[in-house]
Design a protein around this motif. Structure first.
Motif, PDB file in Angstrom:
ATOM      1  N   ALA A  16      17.655  43.539 -10.740  1.00  0.00           N
ATOM      2  CA  ALA A  16      16.682  43.389 -11.822  1.00  0.00           C
ATOM      3  C   ALA A  16      15.383  42.800 -11.291  1.00  0.00           C
ATOM      4  CB  ALA A  16      17.259  42.514 -12.915  1.00  0.00           C
ATOM      5  N   GLY A  17      14.236  43.421 -11.715  1.00  0.00           N
ATOM      6  CA  GLY A  17      12.921  42.921 -11.334  1.00  0.00           C
ATOM      7  C   GLY A  17      12.485  43.273  -9.932  1.00  0.00           C
ATOM      8  N   ALA A  18      13.293  44.055  -9.202  1.00  0.00           N
ATOM      9  CA  ALA A  18      12.910  44.420  -7.836  1.00  0.00           C
ATOM     10  C   ALA A  18      11.641  45.276  -7.854  1.00  0.00           C
ATOM     11  CB  ALA A  18      14.045  45.179  -7.157  1.00  0.00           C
ATOM     12  N   LEU A  19      10.835  45.115  -6.830  1.00  0.00           N
ATOM     13  CA  LEU A  19       9.609  45.899  -6.680  1.00  0.00           C
ATOM     14  C   LEU A  19       9.940  47.189  -5.946  1.00  0.00           C
ATOM     15  CD1 LEU A  19       6.436  46.168  -6.700  1.00  0.00           C
ATOM     16  CD2 LEU A  19       6.510  45.088  -4.432  1.00  0.00           C
ATOM     17  N   VAL A  20       9.419  48.330  -6.465  1.00  0.00           N
ATOM     18  CA  VAL A  20       9.565  49.618  -5.775  1.00  0.00           C
ATOM     19  C   VAL A  20       8.163  50.157  -5.515  1.00  0.00           C
ATOM     20  CG1 VAL A  20      10.520  51.935  -5.840  1.00  0.00           C
ATOM     21  CG2 VAL A  20      11.750  50.056  -6.943  1.00  0.00           C
ATOM     22  N   ALA A  21       7.869  50.420  -4.258  1.00  0.00           N
ATOM     23  CA  ALA A  21       6.572  50.970  -3.862  1.00  0.00           C
ATOM     24  C   ALA A  21       6.770  52.396  -3.356  1.00  0.00           C
ATOM     25  CB  ALA A  21       5.926  50.117  -2.777  1.00  0.00           C
ATOM     26  N   LEU A  22       5.878  53.305  -3.781  1.00  0.00           N
ATOM     27  CA  LEU A  22       5.934  54.712  -3.370  1.00  0.00           C
ATOM     28  C   LEU A  22       4.688  55.028  -2.561  1.00  0.00           C
ATOM     29  CD1 LEU A  22       7.091  57.605  -3.492  1.00  0.00           C
ATOM     30  CD2 LEU A  22       5.927  57.872  -5.691  1.00  0.00           C
TER      31      LEU A  22
ATOM     32  N   GLY B  35       1.392  57.199   4.969  1.00  0.00           N
ATOM     33  CA  GLY B  35       0.998  55.832   4.685  1.00  0.00           C
ATOM     34  C   GLY B  35       0.155  55.614   3.457  1.00  0.00           C
ATOM     35  N   THR B  36      -0.406  56.648   2.842  1.00  0.00           N
ATOM     36  CA  THR B  36      -1.249  56.463   1.665  1.00  0.00           C
ATOM     37  C   THR B  36      -0.423  55.999   0.470  1.00  0.00           C
ATOM     38  OG1 THR B  36      -2.712  58.228   2.440  1.00  0.00           O
ATOM     39  CG2 THR B  36      -2.906  57.575   0.128  1.00  0.00           C
ATOM     40  N   GLN B  37      -0.866  54.931  -0.156  1.00  0.00           N
ATOM     41  CA  GLN B  37      -0.132  54.378  -1.291  1.00  0.00           C
ATOM     42  C   GLN B  37      -0.279  55.268  -2.518  1.00  0.00           C
ATOM     43  OE1 GLN B  37       1.769  51.753  -1.175  1.00  0.00           O
ATOM     44  NE2 GLN B  37       2.135  51.156  -3.299  1.00  0.00           N
ATOM     45  N   VAL B  38       0.846  55.537  -3.221  1.00  0.00           N
ATOM     46  CA  VAL B  38       0.844  56.329  -4.447  1.00  0.00           C
ATOM     47  C   VAL B  38       0.924  55.431  -5.670  1.00  0.00           C
ATOM     48  CG1 VAL B  38       2.064  58.087  -5.787  1.00  0.00           C
ATOM     49  CG2 VAL B  38       1.855  58.319  -3.292  1.00  0.00           C
ATOM     50  N   GLY B  39       1.788  54.408  -5.618  1.00  0.00           N
ATOM     51  CA  GLY B  39       1.927  53.508  -6.747  1.00  0.00           C
ATOM     52  C   GLY B  39       3.075  52.546  -6.551  1.00  0.00           C
ATOM     53  N   SER B  40       3.244  51.636  -7.497  1.00  0.00           N
ATOM     54  CA  SER B  40       4.357  50.691  -7.435  1.00  0.00           C
ATOM     55  C   SER B  40       4.779  50.327  -8.857  1.00  0.00           C
ATOM     56  CB  SER B  40       3.958  49.425  -6.660  1.00  0.00           C
ATOM     57  OG  SER B  40       2.891  48.758  -7.311  1.00  0.00           O
ATOM     58  N   THR B  41       6.008  49.844  -8.993  1.00  0.00           N
ATOM     59  CA  THR B  41       6.543  49.455 -10.297  1.00  0.00           C
ATOM     60  C   THR B  41       7.660  48.441 -10.093  1.00  0.00           C
ATOM     61  OG1 THR B  41       7.419  50.298 -12.394  1.00  0.00           O
ATOM     62  CG2 THR B  41       8.271  51.302 -10.379  1.00  0.00           C
ATOM     63  N   HIS B  42       8.153  47.855 -11.199  1.00  0.00           N
ATOM     64  CA  HIS B  42       9.272  46.908 -11.131  1.00  0.00           C
ATOM     65  C   HIS B  42      10.467  47.477 -11.899  1.00  0.00           C
ATOM     66  CE1 HIS B  42       6.055  44.101  -9.942  1.00  0.00           C
ATOM     67  NE2 HIS B  42       7.023  43.407  -9.342  1.00  0.00           N
ATOM     68  N   CYS B  43      11.626  47.183 -11.417  1.00  0.00           N
ATOM     69  CA  CYS B  43      12.857  47.649 -12.064  1.00  0.00           C
ATOM     70  C   CYS B  43      13.099  46.868 -13.365  1.00  0.00           C
ATOM     71  CB  CYS B  43      14.055  47.450 -11.131  1.00  0.00           C
ATOM     72  SG  CYS B  43      13.938  48.399  -9.600  1.00  0.00           S
ATOM     73  N   ASP B  44      13.811  47.522 -14.287  1.00  0.00           N
ATOM     74  CA  ASP B  44      14.198  46.822 -15.513  1.00  0.00           C
ATOM     75  C   ASP B  44      15.462  45.997 -15.235  1.00  0.00           C
ATOM     76  OD1 ASP B  44      16.322  48.607 -15.440  1.00  0.00           O
ATOM     77  OD2 ASP B  44      15.605  49.831 -17.111  1.00  0.00           O
ATOM     78  N   ASP B  45      16.060  45.461 -16.279  1.00  0.00           N
ATOM     79  CA  ASP B  45      17.236  44.589 -16.101  1.00  0.00           C
ATOM     80  C   ASP B  45      18.422  45.332 -15.504  1.00  0.00           C
ATOM     81  OD1 ASP B  45      15.793  42.491 -17.087  1.00  0.00           O
ATOM     82  OD2 ASP B  45      16.559  42.690 -19.146  1.00  0.00           O
ATOM     83  N   ALA B  46      18.464  46.657 -15.684  1.00  0.00           N
ATOM     84  CA  ALA B  46      19.568  47.433 -15.112  1.00  0.00           C
ATOM     85  C   ALA B  46      19.225  47.970 -13.732  1.00  0.00           C
ATOM     86  CB  ALA B  46      19.935  48.585 -16.050  1.00  0.00           C
ATOM     87  N   GLY B  47      18.091  47.566 -13.169  1.00  0.00           N
ATOM     88  CA  GLY B  47      17.682  48.027 -11.837  1.00  0.00           C
ATOM     89  C   GLY B  47      17.031  49.395 -11.829  1.00  0.00           C
TER      90      GLY B  47
END
Length: 633
Positions: free
Chosen positions: A559-565, A570-582
């Protein structure tokens, strides 16, 4: 023919205008430049308005401007009013692009090729008749009569249009792109003016360089503007597709090859024989020597139409441009008599007839039916750029290789050879570009439909809106609508505007399949039973394509883990955080190789995966092993 005459009728009088109007020789050239500029600027604008507000209506507007300009010139109030009149006459050039689109809307498919070829041929006839006709009119009735002739001919055409031609129901709804039209017009003026006047002003002069730089800067502004605007003046996304792009590029060089023929033929026939590279004919005789070329173009119309129906526009363009190139090569070695000049000019005319019949056909088979006029207008514009370039290059060559006879400088035989080589090279480049054009679309199936309907068109425009289940600005300009019949043949397609509105043309009542598709969304299709009349058909794209997954920590949800795409490079596309279920999700990016990196702030652990994504939704689960942390040194 009337459109072409606006450009050629004044040419024999150019040497006389300085005395007739009490102006300098350089000033008199503006009587041609003004017409060329308004023709280039006005054609794409009027053609776009024809798609939106009615083709017959805009034909009448073009003719009205041409008639007004002819009357102003005939009255000869002053040199300034003459320039204004000649500029208004240039709007007659739009008759060609809009007229060809009317042929497509009104005629059965098996007759369109011949009709387009005939219209292209009449342009050749008009250009050829302009020189002798101007001589006859000015000698018999005075030089003002050439402008009264244009006014009377235009008035007759207005009556004929009102009586014979019905308004086409095929239209594109929306608001005209005024800003795009103004910026494009300014860019074209800044480009074509130095091309036309560069030789006289000097290519290194600040005004010429400044205009060319301004043209480039305006185009840099115009392109992103057109990509963002809701209903652009020019649909750059469609224009960038290979069939349209290659056809337009080929049109530039076809226009060059066509114009070289007229320039070199008339000049070599009129130049004094004492120069060793001329035949000393008068203006009228030289003009009449061009008539066989125009007549051959008319005679080729049925052949061009049959060839287009049998082999398609790509093959006909290849043959036409190839014939021009080979003929120019032959004229380099065989040009020792008037007969040889006329034969060579006629063969180039035949090649021109084939090429110019093929180009509008290729354009109309590759763009949405509701945009045929504007697409032909853009094609006319790029052809006019080709003719302007040819005029500039020929003038530069003729001025470089000269011989003095009787105190007057004339072009040498070497100059004419170089110009002929220029024509051969331009036509050869056209052949190479034509080879890159894909085969025609829609043409065969349209003929089959016409036969099933008894040869009579029953087309109707269907409009609607494509809605997205979630507001998504990234989909703007990427929503495509395609219409198939129940046998799987594509009948038409459309690019929805930024609000999702679209319009497609159906051949008549029947059952059709309408497909909507956008980048990042799953396509949707619906069966549409069309009974005729004004109908709206809306669609909703409900399923967004995503790349999603679950991040775990030794099998438990992170839960709350950061995922970067990021892209593999190497060019960054985006990032988000997981919900409580990952769980996490990204909108599906373009196909390619990507790196998914997960970071768990609770344990300080991280893990990365490399994945190749396609056009379908993808599930990428990431498990972060405990202890996968960066160890300090």
């Amino acid at each position: 023919m009337v459109s072409a005459l606006q450009f050629t009728l004044v040419i024999p009088l150019l040497p006389e205008f300085p005395q007739l109007l009490d102006i300098s020789a350089s000033d008199s050239s503006w009587l041609v430049t003004a017409t060329l500029l308004t023709a280039a600027v006005g054609t794409p604008i009027i053609a776009r308005m024809a798609d939106m507000y009615g083709k017959r209506r805009m034909l009448l507007v073009s003719l009205g401007a041409m008639i007004l300009g002819s009357v102003i010139c005939a009255l000869e109030v002053s040199f300034v009013t003459m320039i204004v009149g000649r500029a208004l006459q240039g709007f007659g050039a739009a008759l060609i692009a809009v007229g060809i689109s009317i042929l497509r809307d009104k005629l059965p498919p098996e007759r369109i090729g011949t009709a387009v070829a005939l219209m292209s041929a009449t342009m050749g006839i008009g250009s050829a008749l302009g020189l002798p006709l101007a001589g006859v009119l000015s000698n018999w009735l005075g030089w003002h009569s050439i402008f009264w002739f244009g006014a009377v001919a235009g008035a007759v055409l207005v009556v004929a249009l009102l009586v014979v031609v019905e308004e086409s129901p095929v239209r594109t709804p929306g608001r005209f792109d005024v800003t795009g039209a103004l910026v494009l017009s300014a860019a074209l003026i800044c480009l074509l003016l130095p091309i036309s006047k560069g030789s006289a002003w000097g290519w290194g002069e600040p005004v010429v360089v400044g205009l060319l730089v301004s043209s480039l800067l305006l185009l840099v502004i115009w392109v992103p503007l057109e990509l963002r605007v809701n209903q652009p003046m020019v649909d750059l996304r469609t224009s960038a597709q290979r069939p349209v792009l290659m056809t337009n590029l080929a049109s530039i060089f076809a226009g060059m090859a066509m114009f070289v023929n007229m320039l070199v033929t008339v000049q070599v026939l009129q130049q004094p024989a004492a120069t060793g590279a001329g035949f000393g004919l008068g203006v009228t005789a030289a003009g009449l020597a061009m008539v066989p070329s125009g007549l051959a173009m008319v005679a080729m119309s049925p052949v061009s139409g049959w060839s287009l129906a049998r082999w398609g526009g790509r093959a006909v363009l290849l043959v036409g441009a190839g014939l021009m190139s080979l003929t120019y090569v032959g004229r380099v070695f065989w040009a020792d008599s008037v007969a040889a000049i006329v034969v060579g000019s006629t063969l180039v005319g035949i090649g021109t007839a084939l090429a110019f019949a093929a180009m509008p056909t290729l354009i109309m088979s590759s763009v949405p039916i509701t945009e045929t006029a504007s697409a032909n207008g853009l094609n006319s514009l790029v052809r006019s750029i080709g003719t302007s370039l040819a005029s500039t290059l020929v003038a530069a060559i003729m001025a470089t290789y000269t011989i003095e006879v009787g105190g007057v400088l004339f072009a040498t035989e070497e100059a004419f050879r170089i110009v002929l080589v220029l024509g051969a090279v331009a036509a050869a480049v056209c052949v190479a570009l034509a080879a890159l054009i894909p085969r025609d679309r829609r043409t065969h199936h349209e003929r089959e439909l016409a036969r099933a309907q008894g040869g009579e068109k029953q087309e109707a425009v269907v409009r609607g809106q494509i809605r997205l289940a979630r507001a998504d600005d990234s989909a703007r300009g990427t929503i495509l609508v395609s219409v198939l019949d129940v046998h799987g043949e594509q009948l038409d397609w459309s690019r929805a505007d930024n609000a999702g509105r679209y319009s497609v043309v159906l051949p008549g009542p029947g059952t059709y399949v309408v497909i909507a598709n956008a980048i990042g969304w799953a396509p949707e299709a619906t069966v549409f039973d069309f009974a005729g009349g004004e109908v709206e058909q809306d669609l909703t794209l409900a399923r967004e394509l995503t790349v999603s997954g679950v991040v775990t920590r030794d099998g438990a949800p992170a839960a709350g883990a950061l995922v970067a795409l990021s892209e593999a490079l190497g060019t960054q596309v985006g990032s988000t955080h997981c919900d409580d279920a990952g769980r996490y999700a990204f909108q599906l990016p373009p196909t390619g190789r990507y790196v998914f990196t997960a970071y768990d702030p609770h344990t300080g652990s991280a893990h990365a995966r490399k994945v190749t994504l396609t056009i379908e939704s993808e599930v990428v689960d990431i498990d972060i092993p405990v202890g996968a942390t960066l160890q300090p040194h």
